[in-house]
Structures are given as structure tokens and as C-alpha cells.
Write an enzyme that holds these catalytic residues in place. Structure first.
Site, PDB file in Angstrom:
ATOM      1  N   SER A   1       1.025   3.440   2.119  1.00 34.84           N
ATOM      2  CA  SER A   1       1.518   3.798   3.441  1.00 34.84           C
ATOM      3  C   SER A   1       2.455   2.746   4.016  1.00 34.84           C
ATOM      4  CB  SER A   1       0.337   3.980   4.410  1.00 34.84           C
ATOM      5  OG  SER A   1      -0.378   2.759   4.544  1.00 34.84           O
ATOM      6  N   CYS A   2       2.748   1.702   3.243  1.00 33.38           N
ATOM      7  CA  CYS A   2       3.515   0.575   3.778  1.00 33.38           C
ATOM      8  C   CYS A   2       4.883   0.488   3.132  1.00 33.38           C
ATOM      9  CB  CYS A   2       2.761  -0.731   3.538  1.00 33.38           C
ATOM     10  SG  CYS A   2       3.645  -2.181   4.124  1.00 33.38           S
ATOM     11  N   GLY A   3       5.908   0.279   3.961  1.00 36.29           N
ATOM     12  CA  GLY A   3       7.246   0.148   3.411  1.00 36.29           C
ATOM     13  C   GLY A   3       7.956  -1.101   3.861  1.00 36.29           C
TER      14      GLY A   3
ATOM     15  N   CYS B   1       6.072  -4.332   4.484  1.00 38.74           N
ATOM     16  CA  CYS B   1       5.176  -5.485   4.479  1.00 38.74           C
ATOM     17  C   CYS B   1       5.939  -6.766   4.171  1.00 38.74           C
ATOM     18  CB  CYS B   1       4.076  -5.298   3.442  1.00 38.74           C
ATOM     19  SG  CYS B   1       3.044  -3.862   3.729  1.00 38.74           S
TER      20      CYS B   1
ATOM     21  N   SER C   1       0.830  -1.201   0.000  1.00 37.33           N
ATOM     22  CA  SER C   1       0.000   0.000   0.000  1.00 37.33           C
ATOM     23  C   SER C   1       0.863   1.249   0.000  1.00 37.33           C
ATOM     24  CB  SER C   1      -0.921   0.006   1.235  1.00 37.33           C
ATOM     25  OG  SER C   1      -0.191   0.368   2.394  1.00 37.33           O
TER      26      SER C   1
END
Length: 268
Positions: free
Chosen positions: A113-115, A117, A111
């Protein structure tokens, strides 16, 4: 409800504004930052779906592949192409030059906002320290933050994007990118530099938001020696930056900043 064409950085939208409980505008026109799904196909390393702002997609693909360890630098890119696959979707194919590193595939959808995952903290934190070549006056970081704000054209229109600016010791912005996510913005800025043949190693990065662990991991992978932002860092970001030899600075605003690790790169 958003409306308009399916290209560009922003879309027109209808909105209703309320102040003090009363409607101050009816059926007004505004703009929203565009969010779409981009499938990144890396030869020999699988596919990733990134939720992002659909511009500079080749740069995003190269920067993401680099930060994930799927390529080692500009020489690792054989070709990169993109195609529209639907109203809200695109595909980018990155052909690596040679076999390239295997990499570790993460969760299918990453996503905006995700770095991190699908990765462990240990995977992200382990590695050698960055170089010791970058030094500059502390006041120059404030100037870089101001220069970055002046380039945030999509944010000025929508209020919905983050930005990343890579800079050198003279305070010159060498690469700039905007995106919904801070991680994507940094990947795009690094990718732009790699596509132009310039290595990011030895530069610094200015970010528009808070500084988290994942950004430190990406900065270390790129060899960035300073990671600065206009907001606060997290405790894990400070720990990771300290261990990787990165100068981490938060609250870079107006005439001040706060250095949390390795302040010796800053003079004054």
C-alpha cells in the site's frame, strides 16, 4: 486459514459467512489473493523488499527500478532473473547495463500500500512537465475503464487486487497488470512495456482505485500524460498533476468522468 500450493495468483481458503447475525454457510471454500515478500536486488543500488502479488515479478522489478530512477529505460536493463527462496519469498536480481543512476535507497520494506516510503514530498513533486502528444475523446476513457475491468481476472476471483492499464490515443490497452497494491500494479504495467521494448512515454494510465500523490509521481517519471481512475483523487495528487502537466481524471464510471487538471487533452 489459507491452504493449497505456493504458486499462482490466488490461494484456496476456508471461510464462514454471517448474514443478519446468522451463519449462512459453514466451512465454505473461497479464494484469497496471494501476498508474498520479494527481495529486489539492483546491481550497484542495493536491495528492496516489496510486499506484492508474486506474478510478473520481472516486470515489477523493471518498473519499480524505472520509477525509482535506478534505470533510465529499456536500455538500462542488462538481465533480470528470479528464484524461489522460501514458502512465501522470492528474489529478483536486476543487473543494470552500465553503472546507471545511483538512485536514493528507501526504507527496506515497501508494503503493497506504500509508494513513497522514505521520500519527501519535495523529492516526488519536483520535475519537468510531461509531453503534450496524447489527446482523445472523453468517452474513450470510459471505454478503457470497461476494458480494464474485463481483464481483472484475479479481482473477479478474490476481490483483493488493484489494476493498472496503459492505453494509447485509440483507447487500446497496451499493457495491463494486477497486484495487491496500486503502486505495484502501475510499476508492473510500466515494466511489462519496458521489457517488450516499448516506451511508456506519451501513453495514459487507468487505475482501479483512488488516485494519490505517489501514482502521479510514478506517472510523471514514466512520461504518462493522462492518469485516470474509477475513484477520487487526493488534493495533493491534483496539485502535483497540475504542476507536472498531467491530465488527472477521477470517477471514470459508466458514462461519466471528472477532469481535475489539464482537460484540454479531452474532447467532447
Amino acid at each position: 486459514m489459507s491452504e493449497g500450493g505456493r504458486a499462482g495468483k490466488a490461494v484456496r481458503a476456508r471461510k464462514w459467512t454471517f448474514r443478519d447475525g446468522r451463519a449462512s454457510g459453514a466451512d465454505e471454500a473461497g479464494e484469497l489473493v496471494r501476498e508474498e515478500a520479494v527481495t529486489l536486488e539492483v546491481s550497484g543500488a542495493g536491495e528492496y523488499v516489496l510486499l506484492c502479488t508474486p506474478e510478473d515479478l520481472e516486470a515489477l522489478a523493471v518498473g519499480f527500478a524505472f520509477s525509482e530512477g535506478l534505470i533510465d529505460g529499456p536500455g538500462g536493463v542488462g538481465s533480470c532473473s528470479r528464484e524461489r527462496t522460501g514458502p512465501w519469498t522470492s528474489r529478483v536480481r536486476l543487473e543494470r547495463a552500465g553503472a546507471g543512476p545511483a538512485g536514493v535507497p528507501r526504507s527496506l520494506i515497501v508494503s503493497s500500500s506504500c509508494g513513497l516510503c522514505g521520500k519527501s514530498i519535495e523529492e516526488g513533486a519536483v520535475g519537468p512537465p510531461v509531453g503534450r502528444t496524447l489527446a482523445l475523446p472523453a468517452a474513450r476513457l470510459v471505454a478503457v475503464a470497461a476494458a480494464m475491468r474485463g481483464r481483472q481476472e484475479v479481482f473477479a476471483r478474490t476481490g483483493g487486487t488493484h489494476a493498472a492499464a496503459l492505453f494509447d490515443a485509440a483507447g487500446e490497452v497496451r499493457s495491463f497488470a494486477e497486484d495487491l497494491g496500486r503502486h505495484n500494479a502501475l510499476d508492473k504495467a510500466v515494466g511489462k512495456l519496458l521489457l517488450s521494448g516499448g516506451p511508456p512515454r506519451g501513453l495514459g494510465a487507468m487505475m482501479s482505485g483512488r488516485l494519490c500523490f505517489e501514482l502521479v509521481v510514478k506517472a510523471a517519471r514514466a512520461g504518462l500524460e493522462i492518469l485516470a481512475g474509477v475513484s477520487a483523487p487526493s488534493s495533493l495528487a491534483v496539485d502535483a498533476a497540475g504542476g507536472r502537466g498531467i491530465t488527472l481524471c477521477g470517477f471514470v464510471r459508466e458514462d461519466r468522468l471528472t477532469a481535475y487538471t489539464h482537460p484540454e487533452r479531452l474532447s467532447g
